[in-house]
Motif scaffolding. Structure first.
Motif, mmCIF file in Angstrom:
data_model
loop_
_atom_site.group_PDB
_atom_site.id
_atom_site.type_symbol
_atom_site.label_atom_id
_atom_site.label_comp_id
_atom_site.label_asym_id
_atom_site.label_seq_id
_atom_site.Cartn_x
_atom_site.Cartn_y
_atom_site.Cartn_z
ATOM 1 N N LEU A 1 -2.831 7.570 1.045
ATOM 2 C CA LEU A 1 -2.331 6.148 0.750
ATOM 3 C C LEU A 1 -1.022 5.850 1.373
ATOM 4 O O LEU A 1 -0.906 4.698 1.865
ATOM 5 N N ILE A 2 -0.045 6.739 1.395
ATOM 6 C CA ILE A 2 1.319 6.517 1.801
ATOM 7 C C ILE A 2 1.130 6.455 3.431
ATOM 8 O O ILE A 2 1.832 5.471 4.085
ATOM 9 N N LEU A 3 0.246 7.114 4.048
ATOM 10 C CA LEU A 3 0.112 7.142 5.551
ATOM 11 C C LEU A 3 -0.648 5.957 5.900
ATOM 12 O O LEU A 3 -0.412 5.431 6.849
ATOM 13 N N LEU A 4 -1.545 5.631 5.170
ATOM 14 C CA LEU A 4 -2.406 4.296 5.400
ATOM 15 C C LEU A 4 -1.399 3.062 5.271
ATOM 16 O O LEU A 4 -1.420 2.284 6.294
ATOM 17 N N GLY A 5 -0.433 3.057 4.517
ATOM 18 C CA GLY A 5 0.640 1.922 4.433
ATOM 19 C C GLY A 5 1.321 1.927 5.500
ATOM 20 O O GLY A 5 1.630 0.941 6.017
ATOM 21 N N LEU B 1 1.474 6.805 -6.806
ATOM 22 C CA LEU B 1 0.322 7.476 -7.239
ATOM 23 C C LEU B 1 0.328 8.823 -6.629
ATOM 24 O O LEU B 1 -0.473 9.563 -6.946
ATOM 25 N N SER B 2 1.390 9.140 -5.686
ATOM 26 C CA SER B 2 1.733 10.533 -5.291
ATOM 27 C C SER B 2 0.360 10.614 -4.261
ATOM 28 O O SER B 2 0.062 11.953 -4.313
ATOM 29 N N VAL C 1 0.821 -1.165 -0.064
ATOM 30 C CA VAL C 1 0.055 -0.068 0.045
ATOM 31 C C VAL C 1 1.041 1.320 0.090
ATOM 32 O O VAL C 1 0.559 2.113 -0.761
ATOM 33 N N LEU C 2 1.924 1.212 0.690
ATOM 34 C CA LEU C 2 2.761 2.343 0.729
ATOM 35 C C LEU C 2 3.445 2.650 -0.343
ATOM 36 O O LEU C 2 3.648 3.626 -1.193
ATOM 37 N N GLY D 1 -9.327 15.519 1.224
ATOM 38 C CA GLY D 1 -9.069 16.662 0.315
ATOM 39 C C GLY D 1 -8.766 15.858 -0.795
ATOM 40 O O GLY D 1 -8.673 16.295 -1.996
ATOM 41 N N SER D 2 -8.165 14.599 -0.913
ATOM 42 C CA SER D 2 -8.004 13.721 -2.147
ATOM 43 C C SER D 2 -9.250 13.810 -3.034
ATOM 44 O O SER D 2 -9.433 14.003 -4.279
#
Length: 208
Positions: free
Chosen positions: A127-131, A122-123, A115-116, A164-165
């Motif tokens: 999703l980075i934080l979820l990973g 995907l920038s 996920v990270l 925000g996304s």
């Protein structure tokens, strides 16, 4: 409290938020879904009920890694040149060795890393934080940090970035409300809970 109950409460939270924001039918469905998922997120930790539902069998990953390692060794041996040839063979052999140590308990960590990586590709900050959250949860004992104020704050940031996304008002409240509903339902003061949660980790380990 079981996972079904947490899902139902989280979904109800999403429905309430949708009505508060006078959302369209499509947005309401999204909020209900986000609330249901958020209501289960704290149980991604070790022995939590959710982790087994979002990860593949370790045997699948083990065999896939073994196959990749074997193919890399053969490809490097026949197609590699000079130093690259031996480097490729070495990496392939390392993958084969590592694959033999993969167990089911490692799968959530692997999922989090995936996920990270997807978030970086995907920038997408959420999703980075979820990973990162999933990786941390894979090492946290049950009803510890994912069930604490720190967990609420971290997931709240994820929810804020997700709103925000998506550009959809109410996503933050839905996700955060669903997450908090899980913690409230796991409190020791409720008669059907034998254990509580360590809400104030790492400052205090007292179960509430």
């Amino acid at each position: 409290m079981n996972g079904t109950a947490h899902t139902a409460i989280g979904a109800a939270t999403g429905f309430i938020v949708a009505n508060t924001f006078h959302s369209s039918p499509t947005e309401t469905i999204i909020f209900v879904g986000l609330g249901a998922v958020s209501g289960l997120m704290p149980d991604l930790d070790i022995d939590g009920k959710l982790r087994g539902k979002i990860t593949l069998s370790h045997k699948v990953i083990r065999w896939a890694a073994l196959l990749i390692g074997v193919l890399m060794v053969f490809y490097s041996f026949y197609e590699g040149r000079a130093a690259d040839k031996w480097l490729g063979i070495g990496i392939g052999l390392a993958i084969i060795v590592v694959s033999s140590f993969i167990k089911q308990k490692h799968m959530l960590t692997i999922t989090g890393i995936g996920v990270l990586a997807g978030g970086i590709s995907l920038s997408e900050v959420w999703l980075i934080l979820l990973g990162v959250y999933i990786v941390i949860a894979s090492f946290a004992s049950h009803r510890s940090y994912t069930h604490s104020i720190l967990g609420v704050i971290f997931f709240g940031i994820i929810a804020w970035k997700l709103e925000g996304s998506l550009g959809m008002d109410g996503v933050f409240y839905t996700c955060l409300g669903g997450y908090i509903s899980h913690l409230l339902a796991d409190l020791k003061i409720l008669p059907f809970n034998k254990r509580g949660i360590k809400l104030f980790l790492p400052v205090s380990k007292i179960e509430l």
